[in-house]
Design an enzyme around this catalytic site. Structure first.
Site, PDB file in Angstrom:
ATOM      1  N   ASP A 279       3.836 -22.304   6.581  1.00  0.00           N
ATOM      2  CA  ASP A 279       5.066 -22.244   5.776  1.00  0.00           C
ATOM      3  C   ASP A 279       5.978 -23.435   6.079  1.00  0.00           C
ATOM      4  O   ASP A 279       6.525 -24.056   5.163  1.00  0.00           O
ATOM      5  CB  ASP A 279       5.832 -20.935   6.057  1.00  0.00           C
ATOM      6  CG  ASP A 279       5.185 -19.734   5.368  1.00  0.00           C
ATOM      7  OD1 ASP A 279       4.403 -19.931   4.415  1.00  0.00           O
ATOM      8  OD2 ASP A 279       5.468 -18.590   5.794  1.00  0.00           O
TER       9      ASP A 279
ATOM     10  N   GLU B 176      -1.463 -24.011   2.160  1.00  0.00           N
ATOM     11  CA  GLU B 176      -2.917 -23.921   2.371  1.00  0.00           C
ATOM     12  C   GLU B 176      -3.441 -25.195   3.041  1.00  0.00           C
ATOM     13  O   GLU B 176      -4.306 -25.136   3.908  1.00  0.00           O
ATOM     14  CB  GLU B 176      -3.657 -23.661   1.055  1.00  0.00           C
ATOM     15  CG  GLU B 176      -3.250 -22.383   0.324  1.00  0.00           C
ATOM     16  CD  GLU B 176      -3.271 -21.127   1.175  1.00  0.00           C
ATOM     17  OE1 GLU B 176      -3.931 -21.116   2.240  1.00  0.00           O
ATOM     18  OE2 GLU B 176      -2.590 -20.144   0.817  1.00  0.00           O
TER      19      GLU B 176
END
Ligand SMILES: [Zn+2]
Length: 525
Positions: free
Chosen positions: A426, A362
């Site tokens: 990621d 995030e």
């Protein structure tokens, strides 16, 4: 039904709200379904038509007439779809921002009757953000070129469709046959209690959320999470300092943005009030309508008021997390703060490899292909030097290229452009989580084994464990078209094949399946 409408912060003035109009009106998941000619897509289109025909038959039309009417509605949708932007084109926040005066729209798209439209929506504004003007121009044209009867059919069908899930059993079954079976490969309907609780979560979720956090979210969990987020933020700042491709002045701005993150963990400080929603045990449909009406009022009353940054976009039981560029915030509902993502009683390797990776993910969204275009105040405003931004875009292209090469089913491969932001998050997320893990006692002791695994190995196993899942091919196909995330398997393999500490932890050597030479491993953040 014809378009998306919502009230959001203004991308270029993030403390003020604006009415936002976006492309919409289609029954299939996105525009490409109307134009692809492969067998799998054709099967979905056929199932969609069967579904619409069934809805008309359930409301009193004979099957032959219903079949003809569906063709008319489908042809209209296909014309709308022609003007739709692709999912990839929708990713660019600059080209999807068009603040326009209502007086101007009334002149350029008169058939849409903007003043009357806004009045019907119950809002009073001078300007709006028309995200995709081409779509609205097309709509403006279709309003007068299509026969009134076709529009009536279209509205009738979409009204029934939008309510099918909460009507009587034959409608629910028809809806399941299309959305569950044809689009997702589901063989069985979920039990009724589960679909009802999902409706409650989506309509009055903060009421459900209060009960949820009482039971499943402890003070201890909150403290452990605070420490994790703090360490991740420190690790990210240090990584920015060490970047070899970014100038000092841009690094400074990046770190300011990172330090400005709003952090929300578990549940909101103040709960939403649903006292105006009338709930009656005997009328499920009416209950949902009452909740939707209340949510609509709640949304439009935001117009003309400053943005309330304490609001949450997800409910507490949600097993998900998000970065919101307009608030410059990272948010972790209590629902994801559970095993296997997080366990306050587990050791650091498990938590940093699990929720730590999600936190890093995030945070990296604040600096992905979209987030990087927003400043620390949440405005769509450049803060990069040109040379640094060019470097960044080159690196993003490497990510697009790598993921384009992942084949998922027969000829279906990951859409590298659609998934760039998530893949960057990621790749960055695992690196930041790993650095933060290395700040803990367990992370520094590489010899102590648990269940036969070193701390580093356990960290990576935890990452792989959070994405364990099974899915049907139909579901995978739909997500490849519409989901900005890569399939679960590539959310593990993609980042790890680019991450050198993983090679060391598991002794990966040339000739191994996922091996990439060190100079080909992607590192952005
Ligand atoms: Zn994400």
């Amino acid at each position: 039904m014809l378009f998306d409408f919502g009230v959001y912060p203004d991308d270029k003035n993030s403390m003020a709200t604006i009415a936002v109009f976006g492309q919409g009106g289609l029954g299939l998941p996105d525009r490409d379904y109307y134009f692809k000619t492969d067998a799998a897509t054709q099967a979905v289109v056929a199932a969609y038509k069967t579904y619409m025909q069934k809805l008309l038959m359930l409301t009193g039309t004979d099957s032959i007439t219903a079949g003809k009417q569906v063709e008319l509605v489908y042809a209209l949708e296909k014309q709308m779809a022609e003007s739709h932007k692709t999912n990839v084109a929708l990713r660019d926040p600059q080209t999807n921002y068009h603040k326009m005066a209502v007086s101007q729209l009334a002149k350029t798209m008169p058939n849409l009757q903007w003043p009357m439209l806004l009045k019907t929506l119950n809002i009073q504004v001078d300007s709006v953000n028309v995200q995709q003007p081409d779509f609205f121009a097309k709509l403006n044209q279709l309003i007068v070129t299509q026969p009134l009867g076709t529009w009536q059919l279209y509205l009738r069908l979409h009204t029934i469709n939008s309510a099918a899930r909460i009507l009587s059993a034959p409608f629910v079954q028809a809806s399941f046959n299309f959305y569950g079976k044809a689009l997702s490969g589901q063989t069985q309907m979920k039990p009724r209690w589960e679909s009802v609780y999902r409706t409650i979560d989506s309509q009055i979720g903060e009421a459900l959320g209060q009960l949820y956090v009482e039971k499943y979210f402890t003070k201890e969990a909150k403290q452990r999470m605070d420490a994790l987020v703090h360490n991740l933020q420190t690790a990210f700042a240090q990584r920015i300092d060490r970047l070899d491709w970014m100038s000092d002045s841009t690094k400074q701005k990046a770190k300011e943005k990172l330090q400005a993150f709003i952090k929300k963990i578990g549940y909101p400080d103040k709960w939403r009030d649903y006292s105006k929603v009338n709930i009656d045990r005997n009328h499920y449909f009416n209950n949902v309508m009452a909740a939707e009406a209340n949510n609509y009022q709640y949304m439009i009353q935001k117009l003309g008021k400053p943005v309330d940054r304490t609001e949450w976009e997800m409910t507490p039981p949600t097993i998900n997390a998000y970065y919101n560029p307009l608030y410059n915030e990272i948010v972790f509902p209590a629902g994801i703060l559970q095993f296997p993502f997080f366990d306050p009683k587990a050791d650091d390797a498990i938590n940093y490899g699990g929720i730590g990776m999600v936190i890093g993910h995030e945070m990296t969204h604040g600096f992905d292909d979209q987030g990087a275009q927003y400043d620390k105040e949440g405005n769509l405003k450049n803060w990069w030097s040109k040379a640094d931004y060019d470097q960044f875009k080159n690196k993003s292209q490497q990510v697009v290229h790598l993921y384009n090469g992942f084949t998922v089913l027969d000829t279906v491969h990951v859409n590298g452009s659609l998934t760039t932001g998530e893949n960057m998050a990621d790749i960055g997320g695992i690196a930041i989580a790993y650095d933060a893990f290395k700040m803990t006692n367990e992370g520094q002791d590489s010899t102590q084994k648990t269940d036969g695994f070193t701390p580093d190995q356990r960290f990576f196993l935890s990452l792989a464990q959070i994405w364990r899942s099974k899915e049907k091919d139909a579901y995978t196909r739909r997500l490849i078209n519409t989901d900005p995330h890569s399939p679960a398997m590539y959310r593990v393999n993609g980042p790890l094949m680019n991450f050198t500490p993983f090679y060391k932890a598991f002794h990966v050597v040339p000739g191994n399946k996922m091996y990439l030479p060190e100079n080909e491993r992607i590192k952005i953040w």
